[in-house]
Structures are given as structure tokens and as C-alpha cells.
Design a protein around this motif. Structure first.
Motif, short mmCIF file in Angstrom:
data_model
loop_
_atom_site.label_atom_id
_atom_site.label_comp_id
_atom_site.label_asym_id
_atom_site.label_seq_id
_atom_site.Cartn_x
_atom_site.Cartn_y
_atom_site.Cartn_z
N ALA B 52 0.71 -1.14 0.11
CA ALA B 52 -0.01 -0.19 -0.04
C ALA B 52 0.80 1.18 0.00
O ALA B 52 0.42 2.22 -0.83
N THR B 53 1.99 1.35 0.74
CA THR B 53 2.99 2.49 1.02
C THR B 53 3.52 2.58 -0.42
O THR B 53 3.67 3.74 -0.86
N ALA B 54 3.97 1.51 -1.08
CA ALA B 54 4.75 1.29 -2.41
C ALA B 54 3.86 2.13 -3.36
O ALA B 54 4.31 3.03 -4.32
N LEU B 55 2.46 1.59 -3.40
CA LEU B 55 1.33 2.28 -4.35
C LEU B 55 1.45 3.73 -4.19
O LEU B 55 1.36 4.59 -5.18
N VAL B 56 1.37 4.24 -2.73
CA VAL B 56 0.94 5.66 -2.55
C VAL B 56 2.27 6.61 -2.83
O VAL B 56 2.38 7.48 -3.50
N LEU B 57 3.54 5.73 -2.82
CA LEU B 57 4.59 6.36 -3.02
C LEU B 57 4.84 6.77 -4.51
O LEU B 57 5.04 7.79 -5.20
N ALA B 58 4.58 5.49 -5.22
CA ALA B 58 4.53 5.64 -6.77
C ALA B 58 3.73 6.58 -7.44
O ALA B 58 3.88 7.52 -8.13
N SER B 59 2.45 6.55 -6.87
CA SER B 59 1.63 7.81 -6.98
C SER B 59 2.04 9.29 -6.86
O SER B 59 1.77 9.86 -7.81
N ALA B 60 2.45 9.21 -5.78
CA ALA B 60 3.03 10.75 -5.20
C ALA B 60 4.02 10.92 -6.31
O ALA B 60 4.27 12.48 -6.52
N LEU B 61 5.03 9.97 -6.84
CA LEU B 61 6.14 10.44 -7.68
C LEU B 61 6.01 10.32 -9.21
O LEU B 61 6.46 10.24 -10.05
N ALA B 62 4.49 10.17 -9.60
CA ALA B 62 4.01 10.03 -10.84
C ALA B 62 4.76 8.91 -11.79
O ALA B 62 4.97 8.96 -12.62
#
Lengths: 130, 77
Positions: B52-62
Motif C-alpha cells: 500500500a505504501t509503495a503504491l502511494v509513493l509511486a502515485s505521489a512520484l507520478a
């Protein structure tokens, strides 16, 4: 200093001052009160600015929150503290079968557990947790 | 446990993409509900984030999780 932590700064200053006052009222000299209250307030400031906590502006009196990593570290530190306390208590009980240990040694279990908790928290924050 | 000689470790491009996005560690942390120290730990490989955190990080970094994290074989001396 962060604006969203103004209430936190004021309340923790008051808590530290009250604690120092309690120390003074129990008969300690003024320098001891300052030596007790100041580190407490400094620790509150350190916790807020260490980068180890998120700030929740919706709760101005208790704004600091752990993230997933912080919660995992807290949980592992608690396990260590409970295990060490249990082992220490068992060791003291066994020792009491052979020599007179008295109640005094058993009172060390809780401080030891608290020390283990904070030590493990510090180690895991620095070394990392996988 | 991996067989001997097949040990791998998780690598990431969090720091590279964060700098490219013009974000500080604290800013990235705020947008992903991570503390600054957790962002540092992830960038240095000291902390493996959850999915979940990895997905959120990826989203935040486009970007995508695959582009952000990968497994690299450890080199033995």
C-alpha cells in the motif's frame, strides 16, 4: 518551530512546569526542579521535531502520530520489553529460591522493561526495521 | 530464505524521483502519510514499505511501483 504545534508547545511547557513544581513541593531544591523540568520539555520538543512522527492538526493537544514504520517499531519494542520483563521476573523468582532477594529486586522489573522499550525503539529507528 | 548465491535485495529510485519532482523528504512524507525519517529509511534501503505504501509513493512520484522498486542480486566477494 511549527505553527500547527503551538498548542502542543504550550501544553508540554505547562506539563513540564507542573512536573518541576511537583519535584519542588516534594522537598527538592530549585536547581533539581529545573534539572527535571527542562530535559522533559526538551524531550517533548525533540519528539515533535525528530521527523519520527506525523503531525495531525485536527488534534492540537495530541498531534503526534506514528506512521506504519513507527507502529511496527513500537510493536516490536513492546514485545522485547515484555519478554525481557518476563525473563527478568522469572530469574529473580528463581534466584529467590536460593538467596534472600527481598521485594527490592522485583521493583526493578518495570524500570528495566521501560528502559528496554526505549532502547529498542532507538535502535530500530536508527538501524532500520524490515 | 533464498538458496546460497541467489540472495537479492530491494533497490529503489525514490530519492532520484523525489529530487526530480522538486520535493523535500518532509513534503513527500506529508503527501504519503510517512514521516520524514521513514522516507529517509526507504531511500537508504533500511525499510521495506508495504504494498500500500509503495503504491502511494509511486502515485505521489507520478510513476509505477515497478519503476520505483526492483530486486537486485547481491554480489558476493
Amino acid at each position: 518551530m511549527k505553527r500547527e504545534l503551538i498548542v502542543y508547545y504550550i501544553t508540554r511547557l505547562l506539563i513540564s512546569a507542573v512536573f518541576a513544581l511537583l519535584v519542588y513541593l516534594s522537598g527538592w531544591p530549585l536547581w533539581a526542579c529545573i534539572l527535571t523540568g527542562s530535559p522533559m520539555f526538551i524531550l517533548f520538543l525533540y519528539y515533535a521535531h525528530s521527523g519520527h512522527y506525523l503531525v495531525d492538526p485536527d488534534h492540537p493537544f495530541t498531534p503526534l502520530r506514528r506512521d506504519a514504520r513507527g507502529q511496527a517499531i513500537r510493536d516490536r519494542s513492546l514485545v522485547w520489553a515484555v519478554v525481557i520483563a518476563g525473563l527478568l521476573y522469572t530469574a529473580i523468582q528463581l534466584l529467590g529460591l536460593f538467596i534472600e532477594t527481598g521485594v527490592q529486586l522485583r521493583t526493578l522489573v518495570l524500570p528495566a522493561a521501560i528502559l528496554v522499550y526505549f532502547t529498542m525503539t532507538w535502535v530500530l529507528f536508527r538501524r532500520g526495521i524490515q | 530464505m533464498s538458496p546460497a548465491g541467489n540472495e537479492k535485495r530491494l533497490k529503489n529510485r525514490v530519492r532520484e524521483l523525489r529530487i526530480k519532482a522538486g520535493l523535500t523528504q518532509e513534503q513527500l512524507g506529508i503527501s504519503t502519510e510517512l514521516t520524514r525519517q521513514s522516507v529517509i529509511a526507504i531511500e537508504k534501503g533500511r525499510f521495506t514499505p508495504s504494498v500500500a505504501t509503495a503504491l502511494v509513493l509511486a502515485s505521489a512520484l507520478a510513476t509505477t511501483v515497478d519503476d520505483l522498486f526492483w530486486m537486485e542480486k547481491k554480489e558476493h566477494e
